[in-house]
Design an enzyme around this catalytic site. Sequence first.
Site, PDB file in Angstrom:
ATOM      1  CG  ASP A  21      -1.959  -1.112   1.153  1.00  0.00           C
ATOM      2  OD1 ASP A  21      -1.945  -1.900   0.201  1.00  0.00           O
ATOM      3  OD2 ASP A  21      -2.760  -1.214   2.100  1.00  0.00           O
ATOM      4  CE  LYS A  59      -3.624  -4.313   1.126  1.00  0.00           C
ATOM      5  NZ  LYS A  59      -4.434  -3.530   2.062  1.00  0.00           N
TER       6      LYS A  59
END
Length: 228
Positions: free
Chosen positions: A11, A97
């Site tokens: 991320d 995700k």
Amino acid sequence: MNTDRAFLVIDMQQEDGFPLHGFDRVIHNSARLLDASRHAGIPILYTRHINAADGSDLPPGEPLDAVGRPLSYCAGTPQVEIIEHLAPRPGDWVIDKPRYSAFHRTDLDRKLRQLGVSRLVVSGVLTDACVLATVLDAFALGYGVDLIADACTSTTEAAHNAALLILANWVYAIELFSTAQYLKALEGAPCQSCRPTEPDQFAHSPEQFIATIARLQSALGLSQREQE
């Protein structure tokens, strides 16, 4: 290609909804790790946390704006893209995700097993959310984990270090490194790391928190200045 391990970058996106402690340092260390991993032929996988723009697939209680859109990681916005300095290259994988763990409702596990990966090198954000959840799931699925402590961060230094202590206490397949020490390990040179050898190795009372963090940093060969 070196396929016994893979480098998972969690991320590292342009999302700017909250400040991150020492983020410039994390970007710098991540770039060094990416360069070294590519040189060593280690497969590289990135994750992007993406929330459906209409809010239809959010977990209960996820913060919303006035019109029901996710306040963070909103699909279709520049904020979900990997920051330019660390952008994926041809041959890298990008895993999108919907939850904290990179394994939840994704094909990450399948890709890793196809590659023959048994150990994950992990960096990214947030240490106490997506990194923590991903490492716990990796451990449950049978992967070893090399966690690069100073290539991770969270909204506060305390949150980051609390998560590191949780992982060092209970993930028996983990080895924690600083960036500098892990780069030495990749070169086959002597290096320093923290490999927990017993449950709750960094157990502490509230008033011992700062001293326990210092003990972990010492085990990683990190000075206080390198953490700031």
